[in-house]
Enzyme design. Structure first.
Site, PDB file in Angstrom:
ATOM      1  N   ASN A   7      26.753  37.904  -6.607  1.00  0.00           N
ATOM      2  CA  ASN A   7      26.603  38.999  -5.770  1.00  0.00           C
ATOM      3  C   ASN A   7      27.565  39.881  -6.676  1.00  0.00           C
ATOM      4  O   ASN A   7      28.860  39.973  -6.737  1.00  0.00           O
ATOM      5  CB  ASN A   7      27.391  38.522  -4.343  1.00  0.00           C
ATOM      6  CG  ASN A   7      27.425  40.027  -3.333  1.00  0.00           C
ATOM      7  OD1 ASN A   7      27.098  40.921  -3.863  1.00  0.00           O
ATOM      8  ND2 ASN A   7      27.808  39.543  -2.164  1.00  0.00           N
ATOM      9  N   ARG A  90      21.919  38.331  -5.271  1.00  0.00           N
ATOM     10  CA  ARG A  90      21.905  39.144  -4.126  1.00  0.00           C
ATOM     11  C   ARG A  90      21.583  40.585  -4.465  1.00  0.00           C
ATOM     12  O   ARG A  90      22.171  41.052  -5.316  1.00  0.00           O
ATOM     13  CB  ARG A  90      23.352  38.981  -3.299  1.00  0.00           C
ATOM     14  CG  ARG A  90      23.234  39.877  -2.085  1.00  0.00           C
ATOM     15  CD  ARG A  90      24.622  40.168  -1.509  1.00  0.00           C
ATOM     16  NE  ARG A  90      24.237  41.123  -0.359  1.00  0.00           N
ATOM     17  CZ  ARG A  90      25.094  41.838  -0.061  1.00  0.00           C
ATOM     18  NH1 ARG A  90      26.342  42.232  -0.644  1.00  0.00           N
ATOM     19  NH2 ARG A  90      24.945  42.691   0.972  1.00  0.00           N
ATOM     20  N   HIS A 179      21.918  43.096   5.622  1.00  0.00           N
ATOM     21  CA  HIS A 179      22.459  41.704   6.196  1.00  0.00           C
ATOM     22  C   HIS A 179      21.218  40.657   6.679  1.00  0.00           C
ATOM     23  O   HIS A 179      21.331  39.717   7.046  1.00  0.00           O
ATOM     24  CB  HIS A 179      23.379  41.630   7.479  1.00  0.00           C
ATOM     25  CG  HIS A 179      24.559  42.600   7.460  1.00  0.00           C
ATOM     26  ND1 HIS A 179      24.921  43.333   8.304  1.00  0.00           N
ATOM     27  CD2 HIS A 179      25.214  42.640   6.376  1.00  0.00           C
ATOM     28  CE1 HIS A 179      25.958  43.773   7.855  1.00  0.00           C
ATOM     29  NE2 HIS A 179      26.291  43.226   6.645  1.00  0.00           N
ATOM     30  N   ARG A 240      32.519  52.870   8.691  1.00  0.00           N
ATOM     31  CA  ARG A 240      31.142  53.717   9.014  1.00  0.00           C
ATOM     32  C   ARG A 240      31.140  54.212  10.532  1.00  0.00           C
ATOM     33  O   ARG A 240      31.269  53.375  11.552  1.00  0.00           O
ATOM     34  CB  ARG A 240      29.722  52.696   8.636  1.00  0.00           C
ATOM     35  CG  ARG A 240      29.839  52.414   7.214  1.00  0.00           C
ATOM     36  CD  ARG A 240      28.537  51.630   6.762  1.00  0.00           C
ATOM     37  NE  ARG A 240      28.434  51.039   5.348  1.00  0.00           N
ATOM     38  CZ  ARG A 240      28.293  49.984   5.296  1.00  0.00           C
ATOM     39  NH1 ARG A 240      28.094  49.097   6.226  1.00  0.00           N
ATOM     40  NH2 ARG A 240      28.381  49.519   4.228  1.00  0.00           N
ATOM     41  N   GLU A 383      25.397  33.127   3.419  1.00  0.00           N
ATOM     42  CA  GLU A 383      24.467  33.790   2.624  1.00  0.00           C
ATOM     43  C   GLU A 383      24.221  33.006   1.200  1.00  0.00           C
ATOM     44  O   GLU A 383      23.185  33.205   0.856  1.00  0.00           O
ATOM     45  CB  GLU A 383      25.012  35.325   2.382  1.00  0.00           C
ATOM     46  CG  GLU A 383      24.756  36.116   3.891  1.00  0.00           C
ATOM     47  CD  GLU A 383      25.499  37.284   3.547  1.00  0.00           C
ATOM     48  OE1 GLU A 383      26.826  37.041   3.866  1.00  0.00           O
ATOM     49  OE2 GLU A 383      25.142  38.201   3.770  1.00  0.00           O
TER      50      GLU A 383
END
Ligand code: ADP
Length: 398
Positions: A7, A90, A179, A240, A383
């Site tokens: 990743n 990823r 996601h 965010r 993940e």
């Protein structure tokens, strides 16, 4: 098969080497400050940890160091790189080109380059990681697993914004969602825990971490999700803003004298629970400050729980009810208080949390009261395992 899962972020890189025969993590680690003075690798093998400080000007040197460490006599877990059967990457944005994971070849690389416009911060380091592996491990199959792919099943009425349709045609402005690997993994686990075929499940999956998103998943397919064209839409997050009246953006730009790039940076990095609380982007700090009586920290927690609850209600409508609500990621897995605040007022959905069962962190548990019709599940996301599984499946089929 042993799969290296990578990743790659702009200045960091996470890796795991998994043996898919028994799904065991043989080693994992993190490289930080790639391209910045003070680079270092932290490598873990079981309980053992090794830190290597070495200047790493690019992802290529970083991945070379990871590979060296994996075969290191003292700290490694494999005797040669030949033991690595495949690499799973990823990749953040697959645009509309990729609705599932894919074996990387020249035409995939060209398509990934075209997606850079959609994810200018995230896709370039993903591509650099792939190119570095191609150079360092020639002949080893590489697979791209996209954060957006799982949500490609959304119907057009869910992903088209109220903008002139030409903007979708010209610039591909639409909802993509992110996601996806996590929402897919917890959906699969939830169906297994519920003992139902995936085709019959209606799930609301809540990935609540520093970045947070919710998805409505019916029969294993994503029908709606809260993140949009970029990960900025939806829930208020660590830093965010989440959903806003779009007119606020130009208003702030004018008042605070921000250009487009600065406004984007501001909305992504300075807002959310950090901006509201003024304390931190980390929910642990905020929960602590709220417990000590900090009004703005409590307000940030209240807004967040309210946001999640609103989306859960909306997605119950999208799904015509839900068999389960799933909590995952840092906050979803570890905060009984947040789960209680979200699920406390959902009795109309048939939700009833058992306070004792809810007192759990980081474990896979059904926290609902016996007999409640909509289950509430805590499922730690994985993940990396999902990426490794997809990688094996694709490499075995090719
Ligand atoms: P990301 O991968 O998006 O960086 P994570 O899924 O690791 O995020 O989640 C990070 C968030 O989870 C942080 O805000 C952190 O405060 C929160 N978190 C982790 N552990 C706990 C805990 N025990 N209680 C409350 N929040 C937690």
């Amino acid at each position: 098969m042993k799969v290296l899962v990578l990743n790659c972020g702009s200045s960091s890189l996470k890796y795991q080497l998994m043996d898919m025969a028994d799904k065991a993590v043989q080693a994992k680690g993190l490289v930080e400050r790639i391209g910045i003075p003070g680079s270092q690798l932290t490598h873990r093998r079981g309980e053992e940890k090794r830190v290597v400080e070495q200047e790493l000007p690019s992802h290529r040197e970083a991945i070379a160091l990871v590979l060296e460490t994996l075969v290191d006599r003292a700290f490694g877990v494999i005797s040669s790189l030949g033991e690595i059967g495949a690499v799973g990457h990823r990749v953040v944005h697959g645009g509309e080109k990729f609705a599932s994971s894919v074996l990387i070849n020249a035409s995939v690389m060209a398509a990934l380059a075209e997606c850079v416009e959609l994810a200018p911060l995230h896709n370039p380091p993903n591509i650099m990681g792939i190119e570095a592996c191609q150079k360092l491990m020639p002949g080893v199959p590489q697979v791209a697993v996209f954060d957006t792919a799982f949500h490609q099943t959304m119907p057009p009425y869910a992903y088209i914004y109220g903008l002139p349709y030409e903007l979708y045609e010209k610039y591909k402005i639409r909802k993509y969602g992110f996601h996806g690997t996590s929402h897919k993994y917890v959906s699969i686990r939830a169906a297994e825990i519920l003992g139902k075929p995936m085709s019959e499940t209606r799930l609301i999956t809540c990935h609540l971490g520093n970045g947070a998103s919710i998805a409505a998943v019916k029969g294993g397919k994503s029908l709606e999700t809260s993140m949009g064209f970029t990960p900025l839409e939806g829930l208020m997050m660590g830093t965010r803003s989440g959903d806003l009246d779009p007119a606020i953006v130009s208003f702030i730009m004018e008042k605070e004298k921000l250009n487009a790039e600065e406004a984007n940076e501001f909305l992504n990095k300075k807002c959310g629970v950090l901006g509201v609380s003024g304390v931190s982007s980390d929910f642990r700090d905020i929960e602590e400050a709220a417990a000590a009586g900090n009004f703005r920290a409590q307000l940030a927690l209240d807004i967040f729980a309210h946001d999640v609850k609103k989306y859960v209600g909306a997605y119950a409508a999208v799904l015509d009810g839900a068999d389960a609500i799933v909590f995952t990621a840092g906050l979803g897995e570890n905060s009984p208080e947040m789960r209680q605040a979200v699920a406390g007022g959902l009795s109309y959905l048939g939700v009833a949390i058992d306070p004792e069962k809810n007192n759990v962190r980081g474990k896979e548990v059904d926290i609902s009261m016996d007999g409640s019709s909509c289950r509430v599940l805590v499922i730690p996301t994985n993940e990396e395992l999902m990426i490794a599984r997809d990688t094996v499946e694709i490499v075995s089929a090719s």
